[in-house]
Design an enzyme around this catalytic site. Structure first.
Site, PDB file in Angstrom:
ATOM      1  N   ARG A  31      31.060  18.711  44.305  1.00  0.00           N
ATOM      2  CA  ARG A  31      31.012  17.789  45.451  1.00  0.00           C
ATOM      3  C   ARG A  31      31.699  16.657  44.030  1.00  0.00           C
ATOM      4  O   ARG A  31      32.254  15.965  43.416  1.00  0.00           O
ATOM      5  CB  ARG A  31      29.710  17.586  46.039  1.00  0.00           C
ATOM      6  CG  ARG A  31      28.456  17.628  45.173  1.00  0.00           C
ATOM      7  CD  ARG A  31      28.153  16.887  43.995  1.00  0.00           C
ATOM      8  NE  ARG A  31      28.633  15.162  44.902  1.00  0.00           N
ATOM      9  CZ  ARG A  31      28.724  14.901  43.835  1.00  0.00           C
ATOM     10  NH1 ARG A  31      29.345  14.122  42.378  1.00  0.00           N
ATOM     11  NH2 ARG A  31      29.248  13.099  44.150  1.00  0.00           N
ATOM     12  N   GLY A  32      31.642  15.790  45.594  1.00  0.00           N
ATOM     13  CA  GLY A  32      32.759  14.585  45.119  1.00  0.00           C
ATOM     14  C   GLY A  32      34.546  15.046  45.224  1.00  0.00           C
ATOM     15  O   GLY A  32      34.518  16.102  45.475  1.00  0.00           O
ATOM     16  N   ALA A  33      34.718  13.903  46.167  1.00  0.00           N
ATOM     17  CA  ALA A  33      36.213  13.821  46.744  1.00  0.00           C
ATOM     18  C   ALA A  33      37.114  15.160  46.065  1.00  0.00           C
ATOM     19  O   ALA A  33      37.805  15.650  45.880  1.00  0.00           O
ATOM     20  CB  ALA A  33      36.397  13.088  47.764  1.00  0.00           C
TER      21      ALA A  33
ATOM     22  N   ARG B 112      35.008  21.807  53.976  1.00  0.00           N
ATOM     23  CA  ARG B 112      34.038  20.392  54.224  1.00  0.00           C
ATOM     24  C   ARG B 112      34.764  19.833  54.813  1.00  0.00           C
ATOM     25  O   ARG B 112      35.501  19.871  54.437  1.00  0.00           O
ATOM     26  CB  ARG B 112      33.297  19.787  52.824  1.00  0.00           C
ATOM     27  CG  ARG B 112      31.870  21.163  51.908  1.00  0.00           C
ATOM     28  CD  ARG B 112      30.730  19.660  51.190  1.00  0.00           C
ATOM     29  NE  ARG B 112      30.997  19.122  51.399  1.00  0.00           N
ATOM     30  CZ  ARG B 112      30.277  17.801  50.491  1.00  0.00           C
ATOM     31  NH1 ARG B 112      30.533  17.490  49.487  1.00  0.00           N
ATOM     32  NH2 ARG B 112      29.638  16.610  51.555  1.00  0.00           N
TER      33      ARG B 112
ATOM     34  N   ASP C  37      35.969   9.197  50.310  1.00  0.00           N
ATOM     35  CA  ASP C  37      36.171  10.498  50.335  1.00  0.00           C
ATOM     36  C   ASP C  37      37.221  10.573  51.160  1.00  0.00           C
ATOM     37  O   ASP C  37      38.047  11.760  51.177  1.00  0.00           O
ATOM     38  CB  ASP C  37      34.574  11.690  51.015  1.00  0.00           C
ATOM     39  CG  ASP C  37      33.207  11.654  49.938  1.00  0.00           C
ATOM     40  OD1 ASP C  37      32.871  10.062  50.267  1.00  0.00           O
ATOM     41  OD2 ASP C  37      33.603  12.525  49.664  1.00  0.00           O
TER      42      ASP C  37
ATOM     43  N   ASN D 203      32.444   7.088  53.254  1.00  0.00           N
ATOM     44  CA  ASN D 203      31.690   7.270  51.825  1.00  0.00           C
ATOM     45  C   ASN D 203      30.504   7.587  52.134  1.00  0.00           C
ATOM     46  O   ASN D 203      30.343   8.436  53.827  1.00  0.00           O
ATOM     47  CB  ASN D 203      32.066   6.544  51.107  1.00  0.00           C
ATOM     48  CG  ASN D 203      31.255   6.620  49.870  1.00  0.00           C
ATOM     49  OD1 ASN D 203      31.915   7.893  49.370  1.00  0.00           O
ATOM     50  ND2 ASN D 203      30.594   6.012  49.259  1.00  0.00           N
TER      51      ASN D 203
HETATM   52  C1  LIG Z   1      34.730  10.016  44.002  1.00  0.00           C
HETATM   53  S1  LIG Z   1      34.515  10.770  45.099  1.00  0.00           S
HETATM   54  C2  LIG Z   1      32.500  10.638  45.435  1.00  0.00           C
HETATM   55  C3  LIG Z   1      32.253  11.138  46.553  1.00  0.00           C
HETATM   56  O1  LIG Z   1      31.958  12.222  47.440  1.00  0.00           O
HETATM   57  C4  LIG Z   1      30.141  12.361  47.453  1.00  0.00           C
HETATM   58  O2  LIG Z   1      30.090  12.977  48.635  1.00  0.00           O
HETATM   59  P1  LIG Z   1      29.427  14.818  48.052  1.00  0.00           P
HETATM   60  O3  LIG Z   1      28.404  14.512  47.548  1.00  0.00           O
HETATM   61  O4  LIG Z   1      28.715  14.582  49.713  1.00  0.00           O
HETATM   62  O5  LIG Z   1      30.303  15.634  47.641  1.00  0.00           O
HETATM   63  C5  LIG Z   1      30.330  10.388  47.682  1.00  0.00           C
HETATM   64  O6  LIG Z   1      30.475  10.263  49.247  1.00  0.00           O
HETATM   65  C6  LIG Z   1      30.629   9.697  46.839  1.00  0.00           C
HETATM   66  O7  LIG Z   1      30.663   8.985  47.169  1.00  0.00           O
END
Ligand SMILES: CSC[C@H]1O[C@H](OP(=O)(O)O)[C@H](O)[C@@H]1O
Length: 365
Positions: free
Chosen positions: A53-55, A90, A244, A254
């Site tokens: 996860r993470g953009a 997603r 994101d 975010n």
């Molecule tokens: C560097 S992108 C990180 C960003 O992604 C996370 O969302 P998720 O864990 O649901 O993919 C979160 O918004 C972070 O700040």
């Protein structure tokens, strides 16, 4: 970053030459496990179920997912299926669309016989670029932290609050929000990080705390609702979060709760910065609140929580009474007016169309 002394990325080609390996983030911090992706559907599942996860990491995984698909069937129909399958995983992180558009543009003109090789090369390119971008973000953010450190009494750490995980686990390496933190720490600047738990999936507790502990960065885990109090009492010098999707005008999407942190920071005069790799900028969107799709995830993530049980096993428990409905918007949008600045790989700029245009003149807004 280092895991048990070994330089490690979050995603890499498997030793068998046909698979992809990832750190399974759903079992951290209590177990460290590697998952193997062998098919397009494996890659889609890994994104949808948040093993990755993470953009930026979502984008990188999509690029590898296209390679997995092309190995079996490199037809136009298969390329379209790969695009559609991964795109549907997603909706919020724009890096997903960015990586898939880049793959389609690169592969479509090629004969089928060349597509798998080209897809693999592109996935490696996307990953290596991400590492370089994030290191540059770290350098730009390091300057901010160094300036704050210079104004503090000797030995007093720069207190930084971050939300969710915009760490190396959210990218291929370094992270975005954490890259300045790691580089300041490694440069000998005293830093301390307030780590928001980040309900409901607790990326702060599960991932950011694990990262900082492994790198030896002083930190304190806190509940999501403590940040405003700490800011009121002068215990936060700087907020740095990830994103994101950031609009062409500087609105920042975010993890849910970021907007509330930005409001508290604004009310207390605490600088609120967003670490923003350029692939996370959506140049087609101007009004983030109105236009950015906010992922709605399962209510089970709200009603249930996982953790280490007294017997040392990871246990999931239910919190509210059975039958209480749950809502689970996974992101929110912080208007540009609440953002002090955007830390990009090309430097720091105001959260505005003019600020972004100045750093990225090649982009049409
Ligand atoms: C560097 S992108 C990180 C960003 O992604 C996370 O969302 P998720 O864990 O649901 O993919 C979160 O918004 C972070 O700040």
């Amino acid at each position: 970053m280092n895991v048990k002394g070994n330089p490690t990325r979050t995603i890499w080609p498997g030793p068998d030459g046909t698979s992809v390996e990832i750190i399974d983030q759903t079992v951290l911090p209590h177990r460290y496990e590697i998952a193997v992706l062998r098919t397009l559907d494996d890659a889609a599942h890994a994104i949808r179920a948040m093993l990755v996860r993470g953009a930026p990491l979502i984008g990188a995984t999509a690029a590898w997912g296209v390679w997995l698909a092309m190995q079996n069937d490199a037809s136009d129909a298969a390329l379209t299926r790969a695009y559609d399958t991964l795109f549907a995983t997603r909706p919020t992180a724009v890096n997903l669309r960015w990586a898939l558009d880049r793959a389609r543009t690169r592969l479509s003109p090629l004969p089928e016989s060349e597509r798998a090789t080209a897809a693999r090369a592109l996935a490696i390119e996307v990953c290596d670029e991400d590492v370089g971008i994030n290191h540059a973000i770290g350098q730009a953010g390091l300057a901010l932290i160094r300036d704050i450190a210079a104004q503090k009494p000797a030995g007093q750490p720069v207190n930084i609050l971050t939300h969710c995980n915009a760490g190396w686990l959210a990218t291929v390496d370094w992270g975005t929000a954490t890259s300045p933190i790691y580089q300041a720490h490694d440069a000998g600047i005293a830093v301390h990080v307030w780590v928001d738990e980040t309900r409901p999936r607790n990326q702060g507790f599960n991932l950011t705390a694990w990262e900082l502990l492994n790198h030896g960065v002083p930190h304190t885990v806190i509940v999501d609702n403590a940040g405003g109090h700490l800011m009121q009492h002068g215990q936060v010098d700087l907020c740095i979060v990830g994103t994101d999707r950031t609009t062409a005008t500087g609105d920042v999407c975010n993890k849910i709760g970021t907007y509330l942190k930005a409001l508290a920071a604004h009310d207390n005069g605490v600088p609120f910065y967003v670490a923003l790799p350029s692939p996370t900028i959506d140049w087609t969107v101007r009004d983030g609140v109105a236009e950015i799709p906010i992922e709605e995830r399962s209510g089970d993530e709200v009603t249930h929580i996982a953790g280490l049980g007294p017997d040392g096993t990871v246990t999931t428990i239910q919190i509210p009474p059975t039958g209480s409905p749950a809502a689970n918007p996974a992101f929110d949008v912080t208007p540009a007016r609440l953002v002090t600045g955007l830390i990009t790989e090309r430097g720091v700029c105001p959260a505005s169309a003019a600020g972004l245009k100045n750093l990225f003149p090649d982009q049409s807004i």
